[in-house]
Scaffold this motif. Structure first.
Motif, PDB file in Angstrom:
ATOM      1  N   LYS A   1       0.854  -1.190   0.000  1.00 22.34           N
ATOM      2  CA  LYS A   1       0.000   0.000   0.000  1.00 22.34           C
ATOM      3  C   LYS A   1       0.892   1.243   0.000  1.00 22.34           C
ATOM      4  CE  LYS A   1      -3.894  -2.325   0.634  1.00 22.34           C
ATOM      5  NZ  LYS A   1      -5.059  -2.275  -0.268  1.00 22.34           N
ATOM      6  N   PRO A   2       0.387   2.390  -0.482  1.00 21.50           N
ATOM      7  CA  PRO A   2       1.159   3.625  -0.361  1.00 21.50           C
ATOM      8  C   PRO A   2       1.525   3.888   1.099  1.00 21.50           C
ATOM      9  CG  PRO A   2      -0.704   3.942  -1.819  1.00 21.50           C
ATOM     10  CD  PRO A   2      -0.876   2.586  -1.201  1.00 21.50           C
ATOM     11  N   MET A   3       2.768   4.294   1.340  1.00 22.98           N
ATOM     12  CA  MET A   3       3.250   4.438   2.717  1.00 22.98           C
ATOM     13  C   MET A   3       3.987   5.764   2.884  1.00 22.98           C
ATOM     14  SD  MET A   3       5.780   1.868   4.876  1.00 22.98           S
ATOM     15  CE  MET A   3       4.567   0.544   4.915  1.00 22.98           C
ATOM     16  N   PHE A   4       3.716   6.423   4.033  1.00 28.01           N
ATOM     17  CA  PHE A   4       4.357   7.686   4.389  1.00 28.01           C
ATOM     18  C   PHE A   4       4.783   7.578   5.853  1.00 28.01           C
ATOM     19  CE2 PHE A   4       3.312  12.424   5.428  1.00 28.01           C
ATOM     20  CZ  PHE A   4       4.660  12.759   5.400  1.00 28.01           C
ATOM     21  N   GLY A   5       6.046   7.871   6.126  1.00 27.49           N
ATOM     22  CA  GLY A   5       6.539   7.822   7.493  1.00 27.49           C
ATOM     23  C   GLY A   5       7.209   9.117   7.891  1.00 27.49           C
ATOM     24  N   ILE A   6       7.086   9.491   9.161  1.00 23.16           N
ATOM     25  CA  ILE A   6       7.775  10.672   9.670  1.00 23.16           C
ATOM     26  C   ILE A   6       8.567  10.303  10.918  1.00 23.16           C
ATOM     27  CG2 ILE A   6       5.925  12.153   8.787  1.00 23.16           C
ATOM     28  CD1 ILE A   6       5.259  12.779  11.747  1.00 23.16           C
ATOM     29  N   CYS A   7       9.689  10.973  11.115  1.00 21.82           N
ATOM     30  CA  CYS A   7      10.502  10.850  12.327  1.00 21.82           C
ATOM     31  C   CYS A   7      10.888   9.382  12.583  1.00 21.82           C
ATOM     32  CB  CYS A   7       9.764  11.476  13.506  1.00 21.82           C
ATOM     33  SG  CYS A   7      10.828  11.794  14.929  1.00 21.82           S
ATOM     34  N   LEU A   8      10.420   8.779  13.671  1.00 25.32           N
ATOM     35  CA  LEU A   8      10.729   7.373  13.926  1.00 25.32           C
ATOM     36  C   LEU A   8      10.215   6.491  12.791  1.00 25.32           C
ATOM     37  CD1 LEU A   8      11.893   5.248  15.901  1.00 25.32           C
ATOM     38  CD2 LEU A   8       9.609   5.101  16.922  1.00 25.32           C
ATOM     39  N   GLY A   9       9.048   6.825  12.232  1.00 26.04           N
ATOM     40  CA  GLY A   9       8.513   6.075  11.096  1.00 26.04           C
ATOM     41  C   GLY A   9       9.457   6.090   9.911  1.00 26.04           C
ATOM     42  N   HIS A  10      10.097   7.226   9.662  1.00 32.03           N
ATOM     43  CA  HIS A  10      11.097   7.356   8.593  1.00 32.03           C
ATOM     44  C   HIS A  10      12.285   6.431   8.861  1.00 32.03           C
ATOM     45  CE1 HIS A  10      14.315   9.340   6.254  1.00 32.03           C
ATOM     46  NE2 HIS A  10      14.962   9.505   7.403  1.00 32.03           N
ATOM     47  N   GLN A  11      12.747   6.408  10.095  1.00 29.04           N
ATOM     48  CA  GLN A  11      13.894   5.574  10.449  1.00 29.04           C
ATOM     49  C   GLN A  11      13.554   4.084  10.322  1.00 29.04           C
ATOM     50  OE1 GLN A  11      14.592   6.991  14.394  1.00 29.04           O
ATOM     51  NE2 GLN A  11      15.111   9.060  13.714  1.00 29.04           N
ATOM     52  N   LEU A  12      12.345   3.713  10.744  1.00 26.96           N
ATOM     53  CA  LEU A  12      11.937   2.308  10.680  1.00 26.96           C
ATOM     54  C   LEU A  12      11.756   1.834   9.242  1.00 26.96           C
ATOM     55  CD1 LEU A  12       9.422   2.288  13.667  1.00 26.96           C
ATOM     56  CD2 LEU A  12      11.647   1.154  13.583  1.00 26.96           C
ATOM     57  N   ILE A  13      11.237   2.696   8.373  1.00 29.86           N
ATOM     58  CA  ILE A  13      11.151   2.346   6.949  1.00 29.86           C
ATOM     59  C   ILE A  13      12.547   2.096   6.396  1.00 29.86           C
ATOM     60  CG2 ILE A  13      10.698   3.316   4.650  1.00 29.86           C
ATOM     61  CD1 ILE A  13       8.217   4.673   5.853  1.00 29.86           C
ATOM     62  N   SER A  14      13.487   2.955   6.743  1.00 31.64           N
ATOM     63  CA  SER A  14      14.860   2.813   6.247  1.00 31.64           C
ATOM     64  C   SER A  14      15.482   1.510   6.724  1.00 31.64           C
ATOM     65  CB  SER A  14      15.699   4.010   6.715  1.00 31.64           C
ATOM     66  OG  SER A  14      15.202   5.208   6.150  1.00 31.64           O
ATOM     67  N   LEU A  15      15.266   1.166   7.996  1.00 30.20           N
ATOM     68  CA  LEU A  15      15.795  -0.091   8.521  1.00 30.20           C
ATOM     69  C   LEU A  15      15.137  -1.289   7.833  1.00 30.20           C
ATOM     70  CD1 LEU A  15      15.951   0.899  12.291  1.00 30.20           C
ATOM     71  CD2 LEU A  15      17.913   0.345  10.844  1.00 30.20           C
ATOM     72  N   ALA A  16      13.833  -1.172   7.545  1.00 30.55           N
ATOM     73  CA  ALA A  16      13.129  -2.255   6.848  1.00 30.55           C
ATOM     74  C   ALA A  16      13.647  -2.438   5.422  1.00 30.55           C
ATOM     75  CB  ALA A  16      11.629  -1.977   6.832  1.00 30.55           C
ATOM     76  N   LEU A  17      14.155  -1.365   4.819  1.00 32.11           N
ATOM     77  CA  LEU A  17      14.722  -1.436   3.470  1.00 32.11           C
ATOM     78  C   LEU A  17      16.175  -1.906   3.486  1.00 32.11           C
ATOM     79  CD1 LEU A  17      13.244   1.854   1.941  1.00 32.11           C
ATOM     80  CD2 LEU A  17      12.653  -0.496   1.284  1.00 32.11           C
ATOM     81  N   GLY A  18      16.708  -2.146   4.689  1.00 34.55           N
ATOM     82  CA  GLY A  18      18.069  -2.652   4.792  1.00 34.55           C
ATOM     83  C   GLY A  18      19.125  -1.600   5.046  1.00 34.55           C
ATOM     84  N   PHE A  19      18.706  -0.351   5.302  1.00 34.05           N
ATOM     85  CA  PHE A  19      19.661   0.713   5.581  1.00 34.05           C
ATOM     86  C   PHE A  19      19.999   0.722   7.075  1.00 34.05           C
ATOM     87  CE2 PHE A  19      16.936   2.840   2.113  1.00 34.05           C
ATOM     88  CZ  PHE A  19      17.505   2.027   1.143  1.00 34.05           C
TER      89      PHE A  19
END
Length: 355
Positions: free
Chosen positions: A239-257
């Motif tokens: 689904k379309p996803m938008f993250g801010i702050c901690l959400g941004h960091q967690l998306i990045s970790l989920a992508l392998g960063f």
């Protein structure tokens, strides 16, 4: 009553106790905002922290019930240079001292906040303890050394799923410590919101078939949230996803960063960020101690925003999937409204996926 802020090396910053009379241990951080103290106090991202306000006069417009970002203060302590009890504002309902007493939050006033902020900048964010009217002991130092802000998201997330309903698109909000005005910003765009506890399985969210997924702000070290990261991996691309702050960091970790801890973090309402796509500079509200490590990125994403103070990453967008995130707080509580356009972009992303 005399009191002081104590660090593990024995360094003390002396002042006077105001608010609730208690002792408290937490991570000591500073915020550079000139206003917005009640939003800061009630922002769940500050859970486990003792907040130092760099602006010298705090409390002059009182506290009201409309601007609170959660049901109660989340800080472990509040430190100011000067407190003003006789507030003057038509929206004010009580003074800051009364609010802290009622919510059992200890404060320190008449502290040299300039010297304290310089100390944190030089040494980095660290734990400290507010001590009341006594000499410190070995137990106090040990308590400071042992402090860990563990399971912070678990403490601030909603315990039950709940709905907020205007109309059009249905958005799943993962609550890692969501602020009231983030929800209001989505509601203003006529979205139906389903707010989920932070550890809700991805299968449950997908079963409810939302049109989009929003990942909120929150406290603590993102790398510790391994269960949540695994859930986000299952949601990305669905689904379309938008993250801010901690959400941004967690998306990045989920992508392998990878994420790294900043020396003293970004906290305030006046941080300049450049939108590289629009080629514009915005003033943003920020509250975080971790950032995404640029060297860990791959070619699947582009950097959309950078911090003009230190060059750190402030936004990412995936090249092929409907996914973007930012490190700052676009809902402006407290802070400027410069980046509210990101909520509109999230809605447009959902609309494009619906076509």
């Amino acid at each position: 009553m005399r009191g002081y802020l104590l660090f593990e090396d024995g360094t003390k910053f002396e002042g006077e106790i105001f608010g609730y009379q208690s002792e408290s241990v937490g991570e000591v951080v500073f915020n550079t905002g000139m206003t917005g103290y009640q939003e800061i106090l009630t922002d769940p991202s500050y859970y486990g922290q003792i907040v130092v306000m760099t602006y010298p006069l705090i409390g002059n417009y009182g506290v009201n019930s409309e601007d609170l970002q959660s049901s109660s203060p989340k800080v472990k302590g509040f430190i100011v240079r000067e407190i003003y009890d006789d507030f003057s504002n038509w929206r004010g309902e009580e003074n800051l001292k009364q609010y802290l007493v009622r919510n059992k939050i200890v404060g320190l006033k008449n502290i040299d906040t300039r010297a304290l902020t310089k100390f944190i900048r030089e040494r980095g964010s660290m734990a400290g303890k507010i001590v009341i009217n006594r000499d410190y002991e070995k137990e106090d130092i040990l308590q400071i050394k042992q402090f860990k802000n563990n399971k912070a998201v678990e403490k601030v997330t909603t315990k039950e799923i709940y709905n907020l309903k205007p109309k059009t698109y249905k958005v799943a909000v993962l609550d890692f410590g969501v602020k009231k005005n983030i929800l209001n910003s989505l509601l203003k765009r006529n979205m139906e919101l389903i707010i989920y506890p932070a550890f809700t399985p991805a299968e449950k969210i997908l079963e409810d078939n939302p049109d989009g997924i929003f990942l909120s702000n929150g406290p603590g070290d993102p790398a510790e949230l391994t269960e949540i990261i695994e859930n986000i991996k299952k949601l990305i691309g669905k689904k379309p996803m938008f993250g801010i702050c901690l959400g941004h960091q967690l998306i990045s970790l989920a992508l392998g960063f990878k994420t790294i801890k900043l020396k003293y973090g970004h906290r305030g309402t006046n941080h300049p960020v450049k939108d590289l796509v629009k080629n514009k500079i915005y003033i943003t509200s920020q509250n975080h101690g971790y950032v995404v490590e640029e060297s860990s990125l791959n070619e699947e994403v582009i950097i959309t925003h950078v911090n003009l103070n230190d060059g750190s990453i402030e936004g990412l967008r995936h090249k092929t999937m409907p996914l973007f995130s930012v490190q700052f707080h676009p809902e402006a509580s407290p802070g400027p409204h410069d980046t509210a356009y990101l909520f509109d972009e999230f809605k447009l992303m959902i609309q494009r996926e619906e076509l």
